[in-house]
Design an enzyme around this catalytic site. Structure first.
Site, PDB file in Angstrom:
ATOM      1  N   LEU A   1      72.769  32.813  31.255  1.00 54.75           N
ATOM      2  CA  LEU A   1      73.839  33.381  30.611  1.00 54.75           C
ATOM      3  C   LEU A   1      74.701  32.187  30.169  1.00 54.75           C
ATOM      4  CD1 LEU A   1      75.463  35.988  31.019  1.00 54.75           C
ATOM      5  CD2 LEU A   1      76.551  35.132  32.876  1.00 54.75           C
ATOM      6  N   ASP A   2      75.219  32.327  28.859  1.00 59.20           N
ATOM      7  CA  ASP A   2      75.752  31.333  27.976  1.00 59.20           C
ATOM      8  C   ASP A   2      76.916  30.618  28.728  1.00 59.20           C
ATOM      9  OD1 ASP A   2      73.935  31.669  26.054  1.00 59.20           O
ATOM     10  OD2 ASP A   2      75.625  32.501  24.647  1.00 59.20           O
ATOM     11  N   PRO A   3      77.026  29.463  28.584  1.00 53.96           N
ATOM     12  CA  PRO A   3      78.416  28.754  29.102  1.00 53.96           C
ATOM     13  C   PRO A   3      79.839  29.286  28.725  1.00 53.96           C
ATOM     14  CG  PRO A   3      76.954  27.063  28.308  1.00 53.96           C
ATOM     15  CD  PRO A   3      76.224  28.233  27.889  1.00 53.96           C
TER      16      PRO A   3
END
EC number: 5.4.99.25
Length: 324
Positions: free
Chosen positions: A50-52
């Protein structure tokens, strides 16, 4: 001056699934390492990145659960997102450099039609700012070096595209969406493509994953909440491994049959053919592994080891006893 003594964390076998509400700013691996440290776990893995710049549910697998993490990689996902209309950026999100600004002149009717057009099977070109690899190198590494490489379009499935809210006028027009989609869908690309279809461009300013498979962010705990608990309470936040197997039909074996199954022997029964089943021991009730059934034969695919089964039973027994 004497350097401070470093405290060595004593690792231990921990089994189960932690449903984490990942915060903004942390990578999935950073969040995993923090949770692993808090739980003093020996073995851990996550179920897809899950992207930053995204928050939301991130199932973390510990011990025996890591054997089944692939199942969540394959699961459908649901996201809530805001698309800022009229501005295109280099990364399709708010962190990127502004590439172009255009007026927003679409109507509500056009917006509804575009959302309908993007529902169902669609083709997506993966963004340059993604972890997808080409020639052994992540696309974001090429992007960081100022390079753009050819990417083949991929088929994904948008099951549902719900309009939660919108503002087509004003200084910062936007569209709020809930997206239920197949694995491999890039929500940043979807937002950018919707903006282009509306003739004004767009980029994401918010992204939150609210569901993965049957798991919802309402069940999740934040890192701050986990850190505030004592050790026993942290362990109680873990869900049993079988939470990852909710779609698997359940087969329960008596003790003698369970032992043979765990040794890798095929078992015979009147079970219908099935591509994947979850197999449990009867006494005590415990997950043994996953298997498939073919012509009345139960054939093991992935097994827990006897130590993993015993450790998981003891861990959850102690957690229940502490609450009682």
């Amino acid at each position: 001056m004497t350097a401070p003594t470093r405290v060595r964390v004593q690792r231990r076998p921990v089994h189960g699934v932690l449903l984490l509400d990942k915060p903004l700013g942390l990578s999935s691996n950073q969040a995993l390492q923090k949770a692993k440290w808090l739980l003093r776990a020996e073995k851990a893995g996550h179920t897809g990145t899950l992207d930053p710049l995204a928050s939301g549910i991130l199932p973390l697998c510990f011990g025996a659960a890591t054997k089944f993490s692939q199942l969540q990689l394959e699961a459908d996902k649901t996201y809530e997102t805001r698309v800022r209309l009229g501005v295109t950026t280099s990364t399709a999100d708010a962190e990127g450099e502004v590439l172009r600004e255009r007026p927003v002149a679409c109507t509500v009717g056009q917006l509804v039609q575009v959302l309908d057009d993007f529902t169902g099977p669609i083709a997506q070109v993966p963004p340059m700012h993604s972890a997808l690899k080409k020639d052994g190198k992540a696309l974001y590494e090429y992007a960081r070096d100022g390079e753009t490489v050819e990417r083949a379009a991929r088929q994904v499935l948008i099951h549902d595209l719900e309009l939660l809210g919108f503002e087509l006028g004003g200084a910062e027009p936007f569209v709020d969406l809930r997206v239920r989609c197949s694995k491999g869908t890039y929500i940043r690309t979807l937002g950018e493509d919707i903006g282009e279809a509306l003739g004004c461009g767009g980029h994401l300013t918010m992204l939150r994953r609210v569901e993965t498979g049957n798991l919802h962010v309402a069940q999740a705990i934040t890192l701050d909440q986990l850190e505030a608990l004592d050790d026993a309470a942290r362990l109680r936040m873990l869900h049993p491994v079988e939470i990852l197997l909710h779609e698997h039909p359940r087969i329960v074996l008596p003790p003698d049959e369970a032992g043979r199954f765990l040794s890798g022997m095929r078992r015979r029964g009147d079970w219908p053919d099935a591509a994947a089943v979850a197999v449990f021991g009867e006494q005590p009730e415990a997950l043994l592994g996953v298997a498939h059934v073919q012509q009345g034969e139960l054939i093991a695919d992935r097994l827990l080891s006897p130590p993993e089964i015993q450790q998981a039973l003891l861990q959850f027994h102690e957690a229940r006893a502490a609450v009682a």
